[in-house]
Design a protein around this motif. Structure first.
Motif, PDB file in Angstrom:
ATOM      1  N   LEU A 100       0.927  -1.015   0.098  1.00  0.00           N
ATOM      2  CA  LEU A 100       0.023  -0.067   0.021  1.00  0.00           C
ATOM      3  C   LEU A 100       0.883   1.088  -0.094  1.00  0.00           C
ATOM      4  N   LEU A 101       1.895   1.318   0.852  1.00  0.00           N
ATOM      5  CA  LEU A 101       2.743   2.343   0.736  1.00  0.00           C
ATOM      6  C   LEU A 101       3.538   2.622  -0.470  1.00  0.00           C
ATOM      7  N   LYS A 102       3.884   1.550  -1.407  1.00  0.00           N
ATOM      8  CA  LYS A 102       4.323   1.585  -2.399  1.00  0.00           C
ATOM      9  C   LYS A 102       3.651   2.186  -3.531  1.00  0.00           C
ATOM     10  N   LEU A 103       2.430   1.658  -3.357  1.00  0.00           N
ATOM     11  CA  LEU A 103       1.248   2.230  -4.351  1.00  0.00           C
ATOM     12  C   LEU A 103       1.020   3.752  -4.143  1.00  0.00           C
ATOM     13  N   LEU A 104       1.199   4.168  -2.917  1.00  0.00           N
ATOM     14  CA  LEU A 104       0.719   5.588  -2.573  1.00  0.00           C
ATOM     15  C   LEU A 104       2.055   6.426  -3.225  1.00  0.00           C
ATOM     16  N   ALA A 105       3.110   5.960  -2.972  1.00  0.00           N
ATOM     17  CA  ALA A 105       4.587   6.648  -3.177  1.00  0.00           C
ATOM     18  C   ALA A 105       4.847   6.722  -4.697  1.00  0.00           C
ATOM     19  N   PHE A 106       4.557   5.447  -5.595  1.00  0.00           N
ATOM     20  CA  PHE A 106       4.937   5.198  -6.847  1.00  0.00           C
ATOM     21  C   PHE A 106       3.751   5.740  -7.682  1.00  0.00           C
ATOM     22  N   VAL A 107       2.733   5.487  -7.316  1.00  0.00           N
ATOM     23  CA  VAL A 107       1.486   5.538  -8.160  1.00  0.00           C
ATOM     24  C   VAL A 107       0.471   6.914  -7.891  1.00  0.00           C
ATOM     25  N   ALA A 108      -0.082   6.806  -6.774  1.00  0.00           N
ATOM     26  CA  ALA A 108      -0.999   7.812  -6.202  1.00  0.00           C
ATOM     27  C   ALA A 108      -0.517   9.157  -6.153  1.00  0.00           C
TER      28      ALA A 108
ATOM     29  N   VAL B  25       3.309  -0.609  -9.837  1.00  0.00           N
ATOM     30  CA  VAL B  25       4.209   0.222  -9.068  1.00  0.00           C
ATOM     31  C   VAL B  25       5.391   0.676  -9.867  1.00  0.00           C
ATOM     32  N   GLU B  26       6.039  -0.349 -10.531  1.00  0.00           N
ATOM     33  CA  GLU B  26       7.217   0.247 -11.020  1.00  0.00           C
ATOM     34  C   GLU B  26       6.899   0.572 -12.545  1.00  0.00           C
ATOM     35  N   GLU B  27       6.208  -0.122 -13.205  1.00  0.00           N
ATOM     36  CA  GLU B  27       5.924   0.174 -14.558  1.00  0.00           C
ATOM     37  C   GLU B  27       5.104   1.555 -14.600  1.00  0.00           C
ATOM     38  N   PHE B  28       4.449   1.963 -13.743  1.00  0.00           N
ATOM     39  CA  PHE B  28       3.705   3.158 -13.835  1.00  0.00           C
ATOM     40  C   PHE B  28       5.015   4.514 -13.678  1.00  0.00           C
ATOM     41  N   PHE B  29       5.674   4.273 -12.757  1.00  0.00           N
ATOM     42  CA  PHE B  29       6.747   5.252 -12.758  1.00  0.00           C
ATOM     43  C   PHE B  29       7.742   5.255 -13.564  1.00  0.00           C
ATOM     44  N   PHE B  30       8.249   4.119 -13.487  1.00  0.00           N
ATOM     45  CA  PHE B  30       9.723   3.842 -14.363  1.00  0.00           C
ATOM     46  C   PHE B  30       9.593   3.997 -15.854  1.00  0.00           C
ATOM     47  N   ARG B  31       8.440   3.287 -16.444  1.00  0.00           N
ATOM     48  CA  ARG B  31       8.267   3.200 -17.718  1.00  0.00           C
ATOM     49  C   ARG B  31       7.106   4.274 -18.241  1.00  0.00           C
ATOM     50  N   TRP B  32       5.922   4.363 -17.773  1.00  0.00           N
ATOM     51  CA  TRP B  32       4.681   5.154 -18.230  1.00  0.00           C
ATOM     52  C   TRP B  32       5.124   6.500 -18.199  1.00  0.00           C
ATOM     53  N   TYR B  33       5.735   6.946 -17.105  1.00  0.00           N
ATOM     54  CA  TYR B  33       6.125   8.305 -16.725  1.00  0.00           C
ATOM     55  C   TYR B  33       7.642   8.523 -17.026  1.00  0.00           C
ATOM     56  N   LEU B  34       8.612   8.127 -16.328  1.00  0.00           N
ATOM     57  CA  LEU B  34       9.853   8.416 -16.460  1.00  0.00           C
ATOM     58  C   LEU B  34      10.742   8.408 -17.888  1.00  0.00           C
ATOM     59  N   GLN B  35      10.420   6.898 -18.560  1.00  0.00           N
ATOM     60  CA  GLN B  35      10.983   6.475 -19.587  1.00  0.00           C
ATOM     61  C   GLN B  35      10.343   7.595 -20.717  1.00  0.00           C
ATOM     62  N   SER B  36       8.947   7.762 -20.584  1.00  0.00           N
ATOM     63  CA  SER B  36       8.540   8.267 -21.670  1.00  0.00           C
ATOM     64  C   SER B  36       8.846   9.894 -21.665  1.00  0.00           C
ATOM     65  N   ARG B  37       9.149  10.528 -20.462  1.00  0.00           N
ATOM     66  CA  ARG B  37       9.270  11.999 -20.620  1.00  0.00           C
ATOM     67  C   ARG B  37      10.874  11.773 -20.912  1.00  0.00           C
TER      68      ARG B  37
END
Length: 306
Positions: free
Chosen positions: A110-118, A197-209
């Motif tokens: 839950l904490l990882k979902l909050l920090a990396f996604v929400a 958690v990881e694909e939202f932040f590291f691929r969807w956001y970070l890699q795309s930007r």
């Protein structure tokens, strides 16, 4: 290949990797795991990813570079760093002194979902980002299924040949019900805990930007892989994960940074290739969940079924 070798961002990745490898050699660390990670995670799986997506239509590209890309990216990365540094203390404060492992795993997720996604999602939405700005898949569902099956088979083969935790499933007396039911639930769990958690932040956001910022998909893959690797450093330095990785209970910061770049960093390349070639969020989170489940089902069954 010639285009890849001439790309300056790929050259940056090679330079960082070479420095990491040199630091491990100087530190006298055994390189078997590092060389294995390079050959399997850094070469074999990315090549399978390229083959599985060959001749796919070019996916929708991320929206063009924005003026606030740099500051926003740095701010969100700083947020993630602070969270990773403080996560152990936060868990300790929220959990009882002798917590049930199931409660601890649930709260950690839950904490990882909050920090990396929400939190990033709320910030990005407030700054005008929308889902389509990371690019959209253009391949058919059938074609994406083929890519999933091919990559899943490659991941299964790697785990069957070399995965100690996967082999434990076959030698620790688990019942058929525990194996199948545990495998299904672990796949669902890891799709959320690692995939989303990881694909939202590291691929969807970070890699795309990064791809939009540098105008290079190659840069997005390899610069994103470096950041992906470095994100694993706090767990090794602060929460004892170094013992699991064979680095000891208290590895130095330099050794840790070198190790995560040379192992987890190259592990991010295959997912980066798939994201760049498909822009399918469902594909990368499902595949991430499947591959992680192969090496985590034994511990998952121990925690939730016994």
């Amino acid at each position: 290949m010639h285009r890849l070798l001439r790309n300056r961002h790929f050259q940056v990745f090679l330079a960082v990797y070479a420095l990491a490898l040199g630091a491990l050699v100087v530190g006298g660390r055994p390189l078997a795991d590092v060389v294995g990670a390079l050959l399997i995670l850094g070469l074999f799986l990315p090549l399978v990813a390229l083959a599985s997506t060959a001749k796919m239509p070019v996916p929708g590209q991320p929206s063009p570079r924005r003026a606030d890309d740099g500051p926003l990216l740095l701010a969100l990365l700083a947020w993630i760093v602070v969270f990773l540094i403080c996560k152990g203390a936060l868990l300790g404060a929220l959990l009882p002194s002798d917590p049930d492992p199931r409660l601890e795993e649930s709260l950690n997720t839950l904490l990882k979902l909050l920090a990396f996604v929400a939190v990033p999602a709320v910030v990005l939405y407030a700054r005008g980002f929308r889902w389509a700005q990371a690019g959209r898949p253009t391949a058919t569902a059938g074609r994406l299924w083929i890519a999933f099956v091919v990559m899943a088979a490659a991941g299964f083969a790697v785990q069957a040949l070399m995965g100690s935790q996967f082999k434990r499933l076959l030698t620790s007396g688990y019942t058929d019900v525990e194996l199948w039911l545990g495998g299904v639930f672990c796949f669902a769990w890891m799709t959320i805990e690692a995939g989303i958690v990881e694909e939202f932040f590291f691929r969807w956001y970070l890699q795309s930007r990064l791809a939009a910022w540098t105008r290079s998909e190659i840069a997005g893959v390899f610069l994103g892989a470096i950041v992906f690797g470095l994100a694993h450093a706090p767990g090794i330095v602060l929460r004892g994960a170094g013992a699991v990785e064979g680095l000891g209970d208290q590895p130095g910061v330099g050794t840790t940074l070198a190790y995560v770049v040379a192992t987890q960093g190259v592990a991010g390349i295959a997912f980066g290739v798939l994201w760049a070639r498909t822009r399918s969020f469902l594909l990368v989170i499902a595949l991430h969940g499947f591959i992680d489940a192969l090496s985590n089902t034994a511990s998952f069954v121990d925690t939730w079924f016994r």
